[in-house]
Design a protein around this motif. Structure first.
Motif, short mmCIF file in Angstrom:
data_model
loop_
_atom_site.label_atom_id
_atom_site.label_comp_id
_atom_site.label_asym_id
_atom_site.label_seq_id
_atom_site.Cartn_x
_atom_site.Cartn_y
_atom_site.Cartn_z
N ARG A 299 0.87 -1.18 0.00
CA ARG A 299 0.14 -0.02 -0.05
C ARG A 299 0.81 1.33 -0.03
O ARG A 299 0.51 2.10 -0.76
CB ARG A 299 -0.96 -0.05 1.46
CG ARG A 299 -1.69 1.23 1.53
CD ARG A 299 -2.78 1.45 0.56
NE ARG A 299 -3.74 0.37 0.59
CZ ARG A 299 -4.72 0.40 1.52
NH1 ARG A 299 -5.28 1.55 2.21
NH2 ARG A 299 -5.96 -0.60 1.33
N VAL A 300 1.76 1.05 0.86
CA VAL A 300 2.87 2.52 0.80
C VAL A 300 3.64 2.65 -0.36
O VAL A 300 3.73 3.69 -0.94
CB VAL A 300 4.04 2.13 2.15
CG1 VAL A 300 4.90 3.39 2.09
CG2 VAL A 300 3.24 2.41 3.40
N GLN A 301 4.17 1.45 -1.26
CA GLN A 301 4.78 1.63 -2.10
C GLN A 301 3.76 2.06 -3.39
O GLN A 301 4.19 2.88 -4.22
CB GLN A 301 5.18 0.07 -2.77
CG GLN A 301 5.97 -0.05 -3.94
CD GLN A 301 7.45 0.94 -3.63
OE1 GLN A 301 8.24 0.65 -2.70
NE2 GLN A 301 7.59 1.69 -4.63
N SER A 302 2.51 1.80 -3.35
CA SER A 302 1.75 2.25 -4.46
C SER A 302 1.51 3.70 -4.10
O SER A 302 1.34 4.38 -5.36
CB SER A 302 0.30 1.50 -4.34
OG SER A 302 -0.42 1.87 -3.31
N HIS A 303 1.33 4.10 -2.95
CA HIS A 303 1.59 5.65 -2.83
C HIS A 303 2.63 6.48 -3.15
O HIS A 303 2.40 7.25 -3.88
CB HIS A 303 1.13 5.84 -1.20
CG HIS A 303 -0.28 5.71 -0.94
ND1 HIS A 303 -1.45 6.24 -1.21
CD2 HIS A 303 -0.71 4.79 0.12
CE1 HIS A 303 -2.45 5.80 -0.90
NE2 HIS A 303 -2.12 4.82 0.24
N GLN A 304 3.75 5.71 -3.02
CA GLN A 304 5.05 6.28 -3.51
C GLN A 304 5.03 6.17 -5.10
O GLN A 304 5.65 7.39 -5.67
CB GLN A 304 6.23 5.69 -2.69
CG GLN A 304 6.35 5.86 -1.38
CD GLN A 304 7.56 5.09 -0.83
OE1 GLN A 304 7.43 3.63 -0.96
NE2 GLN A 304 8.74 5.71 -0.30
N ASN A 305 4.55 5.38 -5.49
CA ASN A 305 4.60 5.28 -7.02
C ASN A 305 3.58 6.53 -7.48
O ASN A 305 3.82 7.04 -8.75
CB ASN A 305 4.27 3.97 -7.51
CG ASN A 305 5.25 2.90 -7.37
OD1 ASN A 305 6.29 3.26 -7.13
ND2 ASN A 305 4.77 1.59 -7.45
N GLY A 306 2.53 6.84 -6.74
CA GLY A 306 1.62 7.88 -7.17
C GLY A 306 2.15 9.24 -6.78
O GLY A 306 1.38 10.26 -6.51
N GLY A 307 3.30 9.45 -6.28
CA GLY A 307 3.83 10.80 -6.12
C GLY A 307 3.90 11.14 -4.67
O GLY A 307 3.91 12.22 -4.27
N TRP A 308 3.75 10.46 -3.79
CA TRP A 308 3.99 10.51 -2.12
C TRP A 308 5.24 10.17 -1.70
O TRP A 308 5.86 9.45 -2.07
CB TRP A 308 2.86 9.88 -1.67
CG TRP A 308 1.54 10.19 -1.80
CD1 TRP A 308 0.46 9.80 -2.85
CD2 TRP A 308 0.58 10.86 -0.83
NE1 TRP A 308 -0.72 10.42 -2.69
CE2 TRP A 308 -0.69 11.17 -1.45
CE3 TRP A 308 0.58 11.79 0.30
CZ2 TRP A 308 -1.83 11.87 -1.34
CZ3 TRP A 308 -0.24 12.54 0.59
CH2 TRP A 308 -1.31 12.46 0.14
N GLN A 309 5.46 10.89 -0.54
CA GLN A 309 6.82 10.86 -0.16
C GLN A 309 6.97 10.28 1.39
O GLN A 309 5.91 10.83 2.17
CB GLN A 309 7.60 12.32 -0.21
CG GLN A 309 9.00 12.17 0.46
CD GLN A 309 9.56 13.47 0.39
OE1 GLN A 309 8.72 14.78 0.61
NE2 GLN A 309 10.73 13.82 0.49
N VAL A 310 7.46 9.38 1.69
CA VAL A 310 7.44 8.83 3.18
C VAL A 310 8.25 9.75 4.00
O VAL A 310 9.39 10.36 3.92
CB VAL A 310 8.02 7.61 3.17
CG1 VAL A 310 8.00 7.28 4.60
CG2 VAL A 310 7.28 6.48 2.44
#
Length: 163
Positions: free
Chosen positions: A61-72
């Motif tokens: 889930r986190v990886q999909s958000h990072q692929n969508g332009g989100w930063q941890v």
């Protein structure tokens, strides 16, 4: 009736705040920053979007958000038998500037422990055939079985990559 409802709201709000201060903020205690950010005052900041997911699919889930332009911004992982407070999670996200939190919880184990403690039993007053006797109080050993339920917790704090 209206005043009773207002009183209950005020008391309920106060109790939540008091409980937040009495319990350990596990999320802040185990927070690990991925990027350096200046802590903000969480009061008045908007609540982040919260996404509850299974621990087994948390990374995806986190990886999909990072692929969508989100930063941890950071992560918190811990195992505990004490309860966590949702307000702690919200406030940490606000302080770190996260607008999205992916969080998970998974049962780990149940443990039982025998706890021996001393307890004072007050004396009794006994009456027999008109005669009253006061018995002294005494300390007695008491055995309790304490059950602790442990869970694994993980929270990932994200913000849009453009920030």
């Amino acid at each position: 009736m209206r005043w009773i409802l207002i009183g209950l709201v005020v008391i309920g709000t106060g109790c939540t705040s008091i409980m937040d201060r009495l319990t350990t903020d596990q999320y802040s205690k185990y927070y690990i920053a991925e990027i350096d950010v200046v802590d903000r005052d969480p009061k008045g900041l908007p609540a982040p979007e919260m996404q509850n997911t299974l621990l087994s699919s948390h990374t995806e889930r986190v990886q999909s958000h990072q692929n969508g332009g989100w930063q941890v911004v950071g992560v918190a992982e811990f195992n505990t038998s004490s309860s966590t407070r949702e307000n702690h999670l919200y406030n940490l996200a606000r302080r770190k500037g996260a607008s999205l939190v992916v969080y998970s919880k998974k049962f780990d184990r149940r443990e039982q422990e025998i706890i021996k403690r001393r307890e004072y039993q007050p004396g009794e007053r006994i009456s027999v055939n008109g005669t009253t006797v006061q018995l002294e109080g005494r300390w007695v050993d008491v055995v309790d079985v304490v059950t602790r339920v442990y869970h694994d917790y993980r929270a990932t704090f994200l913000r849009p990559d453009s920030e």
